[in-house]
Design an enzyme around this catalytic site. Structure first.
Site, PDB file in Angstrom:
ATOM      1  N   LYS A  78     -10.672  -1.089   3.961  1.00  0.00           N
ATOM      2  CA  LYS A  78     -11.050  -0.094   2.955  1.00  0.00           C
ATOM      3  C   LYS A  78     -12.541  -0.230   2.666  1.00  0.00           C
ATOM      4  O   LYS A  78     -13.068  -1.347   2.595  1.00  0.00           O
ATOM      5  CB  LYS A  78     -10.220  -0.364   1.700  1.00  0.00           C
ATOM      6  CG  LYS A  78     -10.329   0.665   0.595  1.00  0.00           C
ATOM      7  CD  LYS A  78      -9.389   0.260  -0.564  1.00  0.00           C
ATOM      8  CE  LYS A  78      -9.390   1.253  -1.702  1.00  0.00           C
ATOM      9  NZ  LYS A  78      -8.471   0.845  -2.793  1.00  0.00           N
ATOM     10  N   SER A 153      -5.504   4.627  -4.170  1.00  0.00           N
ATOM     11  CA  SER A 153      -6.790   5.004  -3.632  1.00  0.00           C
ATOM     12  C   SER A 153      -7.019   4.512  -2.202  1.00  0.00           C
ATOM     13  O   SER A 153      -7.972   4.967  -1.559  1.00  0.00           O
ATOM     14  CB  SER A 153      -7.905   4.446  -4.534  1.00  0.00           C
ATOM     15  OG  SER A 153      -7.881   3.022  -4.510  1.00  0.00           O
ATOM     16  N   SER A 177      -2.972   1.067  -5.921  1.00  0.00           N
ATOM     17  CA  SER A 177      -3.694   1.660  -4.790  1.00  0.00           C
ATOM     18  C   SER A 177      -3.300   1.186  -3.395  1.00  0.00           C
ATOM     19  O   SER A 177      -3.719   1.787  -2.415  1.00  0.00           O
ATOM     20  CB  SER A 177      -5.191   1.468  -4.970  1.00  0.00           C
ATOM     21  OG  SER A 177      -5.661   2.455  -5.852  1.00  0.00           O
TER      22      SER A 177
HETATM   23  N1  GLN Z   1      -4.340   5.333  -9.565  1.00  0.00           N
HETATM   24  C1  GLN Z   1      -4.927   4.158 -10.145  1.00  0.00           C
HETATM   25  C2  GLN Z   1      -6.243   4.532 -10.781  1.00  0.00           C
HETATM   26  O1  GLN Z   1      -6.713   5.604 -10.542  1.00  0.00           O
HETATM   27  C3  GLN Z   1      -5.026   3.143  -9.089  1.00  0.00           C
HETATM   28  C4  GLN Z   1      -6.336   2.594  -8.765  1.00  0.00           C
HETATM   29  C5  GLN Z   1      -6.323   1.394  -7.897  1.00  0.00           C
HETATM   30  O2  GLN Z   1      -5.305   0.700  -7.773  1.00  0.00           O
HETATM   31  N2  GLN Z   1      -7.471   1.108  -7.334  1.00  0.00           N
HETATM   32  O3  GLN Z   1      -6.793   3.771 -11.521  1.00  0.00           O
END
Ligand code: GLN
Length: 495
Positions: A78, A153, A177
Site C-alpha cells: 500500500k 482504504s 481498511s
Molecule cells: N473507513 C475507515 C476510515 O475512513 C477506515 C480507515 C482505515 O482503516 N485506514 O477511517
C-alpha cells in the site's frame, strides 16, 4: 494454472523443488499487471526493473542453499508504507513526488526475507475512507465488477490480490481498511493486534489504532506474512515482544470445543439478507467442524462509529500537521523567489491545494474536537467510551474463544454511490471499528456470495473473526480449518 495465481505456499513449494524461479514468478505478476491494471487501477507505481533485480537475487540466494517462506515471492505494498528510493504518495497530491528516504520496518523485514517488491497500491488519501474513491489519483475498480468499489482504504491491495497481480499485498488497518477490501474483493485480510507489527515507516493516520497487515489468497498465507513482519521494533515503542504465530497451521489441530461468540448487536436487521444467509451457512459449517456457539452482547457497539470518528480525526489533525509546505511534500511556494509568500501563506496554500476534501474534513473535525473549549465534551468523552468498548470486548472474550460477525453489512457498492455523503461512508465501518478501538486482532475471510441490492452479479461476502489480543494464532487455526472445508477462497473474478 498461471504462476501469478499461485498462493505463497504453493509457489514456495515449487521454488523449493526448483520447478520455477522467482524471476519467472515475478514476470508472471508483472505481465498480469500490464494486462489488466489499466482497468482495475490497483497500482500507483510499478517498479519492474527493481523487482526483476530482486527476483534474481532471491534466485541466487536459493541457489546457495538458502530457504525461506517468502524468498522470491512477489508482493505489492500500500502506498502509505515507506519504500526506500521509491515514490510513497499516500494517494495524496501533497506527497505526489515524495521519494521515501528509508524503508518501513515491515518492508525491511520483507527484504531480508527475500520477498520481491513489485510496486505500490492505491488507497484512499492518507487511508481516510472505505472505498478507495478518496485517492487523489482516481479510484480503484473492484475486479468482480468494474463498476463497483474494491472497499477501502487498502482497495488497491485488495483488488491486486483478487486479480492475481501479486501473491500477497500489504495494507494498513486503522478502522477496517484491510478487512473491508478483503471482504469486498473475496480474499483474506488480517488486521493484527495493535502493537504486533511495527508502524515505523507507515504514514501515520491514527497512531493509536494504525496496524500494518497482510491481504492474501488464503489464511495460511496470512500466517506466513505475519510471521515475517511481526515482532518488536526499537523504532516503535508500542510494538511488543510477544511470540510470533506459528505457520504450520495443520499442526494446530481442529475446532472441537472451540467456543465462538455471536455478538447480537452485529446481527441486525439492516444487514443484506443474502449476507446474513452466508453468515448462517458459515456458522453451520463451523458446527460441523466441532465448534460451539454462544450469543454474547456488546451493548456499546452502537457507539463504535461516533467514538471512532472523534478519536480518528483528532489524531489525524495532529499527524497531518507535519505537511506544511516546508519540510517535505508539495509546496505552493516552490520556484518562488521568496518574495510573494509569507510563512502563513505557504502553510495555507500548500495545505489548501495539497490535501483533498476528506483529509481537510478530518483536520477540521479533529481540530474542533481537540480545541480547548470542546476537548472534554468530545475527545475526552470519546476516550472514556472507547475504554468501555474495549473492556466489554475483553470480557466477552473471557467467556468465548473468539467472536464471529459479518465484516460489512452488504457486498461492494457502486462507484460514486456513497461518495457524496461522508456520513454514509463512515457508517460503512459499523462492524470493524470495535476491534480497532480495542486493539484486538481481526480477520476477514470469504464465506459466500450475495447479490447487491442495486442489481448485478453476486459478489463476495466476508466474515470477521475477532480474538484476544495477540492471539492471531487462534484466528489462523479457525480460518485454516474453515478454508480446508470450503472453497469460497478459491473463487476468482472472471476477468
Ligand atoms: N473507513 C475507515 C476510515 O475512513 C477506515 C480507515 C482505515 O482503516 N485506514 O477511517
Amino acid at each position: 494454472m498461471q504462476l501469478n495465481q499461485l498462493t505463497i505456499k504453493e509457489a514456495q513449494e515449487k521454488l523449493e523443488k526448483g520447478e520455477i524461479t522467482s524471476v519467472e514468478l515475478t514476470h508472471a505478476c508483472l505481465d498480469r499487471i500490464k494486462e489488466i491494471d489499466d482497468r482495475v487501477k490497483a497500482c500507483l507505481t510499478v517498479c519492474e526493473k527493481e523487482a526483476l533485480a530482486e527476483a534474481e537475487q532471491a534466485d541466487a540466494r536459493r541457489a546457495k542453499g538458502e530457504k525461506g517462506a517468502l524468498l522470491g515471492i512477489p508482493y505489492l505494498a500500500k502506498d502509505n508504507i515507506l519504500t526506500r528510493g521509491l515514490k510513497t504518495t499516500a494517494a495524496s497530491k501533497i506527497l505526489e513526488n515524495y521519494i521515501a528516504p528509508f524503508d518501513a520496518t515491515i518492508i525491511k523485514r520483507l527484504r531480508e526475507a527475500g520477498a520481491v517488491l513489485l510496486g505500490k497500491t492505491n488507497l484512499d488519501e492518507f487511508a481516510h475512507g472505505a472505498s478507495t474513491e478518496n485517492s487523489a489519483f482516481g479510484p480503484t475498480h473492484n475486479p468482480w465488477d468494474f463498476s463497483r468499489v474494491p472497499g477501502g482504504s487498502s482497495g488497491g491491495s485488495g483488488a491486486a490480490v483478487a486479480a492475481d497481480m501479486c501473491l500477497f499485498a500489504l495494507g494498513t488497518d486503522t478502522g477496517g481498511s484491510i478487512r473491508c477490501p478483503a471482504a469486498f474483493c473475496g480474499i483474506t485480510g488480517l488486521k493484527p493486534s495493535y502493537g504486533r507489527g511495527s508502524r515505523f515507516g507507515l504514514i501515520s493516520m491514527t497512531s493509536s489504532t494504525d496496524v500494518p497487515g497482510p491481504l492474501t489468497k488464503t489464511v495460511e498465507d496470512a500466517a506466513i506474512v505475519l510471521a515475517a513482519i511481526a515482532g518488536a521494533d526499537k523504532y516503535d515503542a508500542t510494538t511488543v515482544d510477544e511470540e510470533v504465530n506459528p505457520t504450520d497451521l495443520e499442526a494446530m489441530g481442529g475446532l472441537k470445543k472451540i467456543k465462538i461468540g455471536l455478538p447480537k448487536e452485529y446481527f441486525i436487521p439492516g444487514t443484506d439478507p443474502e449476507v446474513a444467509k452466508a453468515l448462517e451457512e458459515a456458522i453451520e459449517e463451523f458446527k460441523k467442524l466441532g465448534a460451539e456457539f454462544e450469543e454474547v452482547s456488546l451493548p456499546h457497539t452502537k457507539y463504535g462509529i461516533p467514538v471512532y470518528y472523534i478519536i480518528t480525526p483528532s489524531e489525524i489533525s495532529s499527524n497531518l500537521a507535519r505537511f506544511d509546505g516546508i519540510k517535505y511534500g508539495y509546496s505552493a511556494a516552490d520556484g518562488d523567489d521568496g518574495r510573494s509568500f509569507s510563512l502563513i501563506d505557504i502553510y495555507k496554500k500548500s495545505r489548501g491545494q495539497g490535501f483533498g476534501p476528506e483529509a481537510k474534513r478530518r483536520i477540521m473535525l479533529g481540530t474542533y474536537a481537540l480545541s480547548a473549549g470542546y476537548y472534554d465534551a468530545y475527545y475526552l468523552q470519546a476516550q472514556k467510551v472507547r475504554t468501555i468498548i474495549k473492556k466489554e470486548m475483553d470480557e466477552a472474550l473471557e467467556k468465548v474463544d473468539l467472536l464471529l460477525t459479518p465484516t460489512s453489512p452488504h457486498p461492494a457498492f457502486k462507484l460514486g454511490a456513497q461518495a457524496a455523503d461522508p456520513l454514509k461512508m463512515y457508517l460503512e465501518d459499523i462492524f470493524v471499528t470495535g476491534a480497532s478501538l480495542a486493539g484486538l486482532p481481526a480477520m476477514s475471510i470469504p464465506c459466500g456470495f450475495a447479490h447487491p441490492e442495486d442489481g448485478g452479479e453476486a459478489l463476495p461476502v466476508g466474515m470477521q473473526l475477532i480474538s484476544k489480543r495477540f492471539d492471531e494464532a487462534l484466528l489462523f487455526r479457525i480460518g485454516y480449518n474453515y478454508q480446508k472445508a470450503t472453497d469460497w477462497h478459491k473463487k476468482k473474478p472472471n476477468l
